[in-house]
Design a protein around this motif. Structure first.
Motif, PDB file in Angstrom:
ATOM      1  N   PRO A  84       4.254   3.254   3.568  1.00 37.18           N
ATOM      2  CA  PRO A  84       2.990   3.431   4.287  1.00 37.18           C
ATOM      3  C   PRO A  84       3.217   3.697   5.767  1.00 37.18           C
ATOM      4  O   PRO A  84       4.082   3.082   6.399  1.00 37.18           O
ATOM      5  N   PHE A 132      -0.157   2.849  -2.227  1.00 36.67           N
ATOM      6  CA  PHE A 132      -0.442   2.024  -1.051  1.00 36.67           C
ATOM      7  C   PHE A 132      -1.907   2.184  -0.664  1.00 36.67           C
ATOM      8  O   PHE A 132      -2.275   3.071   0.116  1.00 36.67           O
ATOM      9  N   TYR A 153      -3.961  -2.501  -3.498  1.00 29.85           N
ATOM     10  CA  TYR A 153      -2.588  -2.992  -3.292  1.00 29.85           C
ATOM     11  C   TYR A 153      -2.577  -4.069  -2.210  1.00 29.85           C
ATOM     12  O   TYR A 153      -1.926  -5.113  -2.361  1.00 29.85           O
TER      13      TYR A 153
END
Length: 383
Positions: free
Chosen positions: A185, A241, A245
């Motif tokens: 991410p 992501f 999550y």
């Protein structure tokens, strides 16, 4: 010397806006000279952005095909508007390259099985009258690659000893002499948390993160994700992501307040990037460079400069990458982004413009260098 003016269009995984850049490119021997001609970002209509952000979580139903058709059309129309605005305000072009909007990236067991970008190029060709090179990722996937990140192509031609970093919704790096890959991410979890906490799209100026303290227990849970231990080439996206999550991770630790959550997510992005780039000077670009909390966390670990210092605006690099991809295909030069494909491939498909399609003769040489010259124009923003 072959020259061409190319408009590059892309909207990243953060779905912030459509990034547009005009590049004046010339091929001389095995060197491409790129003169930045200006760039702008043009926002999606609010309702379309909302629909895009939820599209990745939709379930297959009788309305699924209808939704994809509507999105493909509306994104294509938005990209067409962006291209037409760029032509009017930045200057004329010969060809348009569009990376579209990624709505799904299908990875299983470390292998990319497919990737879906929407934004029907016929709308762009119809409004502008120019030929459009689009669908630029799928051929790389079909050849065994991940189709992302494609930035490795730009980075290897442009830089010599530095590592390149792009911090969009997902962060990706290109290391000297190695494959480009997604580290994990970038802004994806930060933006998801900001919207969850404040209703805003992002943490402006990193204010929440700067006010918080890293929660090591939550960071440990996040860093336990198996993705970080996969060997490159590899790619990921907001299919993985996302807010679901994040909520699952938060459920494994005692309550975390807003500032501490943002500080921990900034630390997660910085740690995973630093692990990938250790020992290298890093040239950073993307929306994440505007987050002071994230950049401070990176600076504690790495020698970082932004791509602006080297002549490529940090918020337009991916649009210039798209223009480069279009230039290569237009001139018959296979691209080698090194995402795991069997070798270089001509990327994309071409939608003719108003006139009969007349492409230049294929280049007789491969390309070994990208030289960035002084820019012609600056940045504009449009909603």
């Amino acid at each position: 010397m072959d020259s061409c003016r190319v408009i590059g269009l892309i909207s990243g995984t953060s779905v912030d806006a459509i990034d547009v850049a005009l590049a004046d490119m010339r091929l001389s021997g095995d060197v491409i000279e790129l003169v930045p001609g200006g760039h702008m970002d043009i926002g999606y209509p609010d309702d379309l952005r909302t629909e895009l952000l939820t599209a990745g979580s939709c379930t297959v139903s009788s309305s699924w095909a209808d939704q994809m058709c509507r999105l493909d059309t509306r994104i294509g129309q938005s990209f067409a508007h962006a291209a037409a605005t760029a032509i009017r305000e930045l200057g004329e072009a010969d060809v348009i390259a569009s990376l579209g909007q990624t709505v799904w990236h299908w990875v299983e067991d470390g292998t990319c099985k497919g990737t879906l970008q929407l934004g029907q190029p016929a709308w762009i060709a119809e409004l502008t009258g120019l030929p459009v090179i689009a669908d630029l990722r799928v051929r790389d996937v079909a050849a065994g690659g991940h189709g992302a990140p494609l930035a490795g192509l730009f980075d290897r031609l442009w830089l010599t000893n530095e590592a390149a970093l792009n911090i969009g919704g997902i962060a990706n790096v290109t290391l000297p002499g190695k494959e480009a890959y997604d580290t994990g991410p970038g802004n994806a979890l930060l933006d998801a948390a900001a919207e969850m906490l404040t209703g805003e799209r992002f943490d402006k100026d990193g204010a929440l993160a700067l006010a918080g303290t890293v929660r090591q227990d939550l960071l440990d849970v996040l860093l336990a994700d198996p993705y970080y231990r996969l060997a490159p080439p590899k790619s990921t996206g907001k299919e993985h992501f996302n807010v679901g999550y994040l909520k699952a991770a938060l459920a494994q630790v005692p309550a975390v307040d807003g500032p501490d959550l943002m500080a921990t997510l900034a630390e997660l992005t910085a740690v995973t990037i630093a692990d990938a780039c250790a020992g290298h000077r890093v040239v950073a670009s993307g929306g994440g460079v505007r987050n002071p909390a994230l950049m401070a966390a990176l600076a504690r670990r790495l020698d970082v400069v932004t791509s602006d210092a080297l002549g490529i605006p940090s918020d337009a690099k991916e649009a210039y990458l798209t223009a480069l991809l279009g230039f290569l295909t237009w001139h018959g030069i296979p691209a080698d982004p090194r995402t795991g494909a069997a070798g270089p491939r001509l990327l994309g498909s071409i939608t003719p413009g108003r006139d009969p399609l007349r492409m230049p003769a294929p280049a007789a040489t491969s390309v070994s260098q990208l030289r960035v010259a002084a820019p012609l124009g600056g940045h504009l923003a449009r909603s």
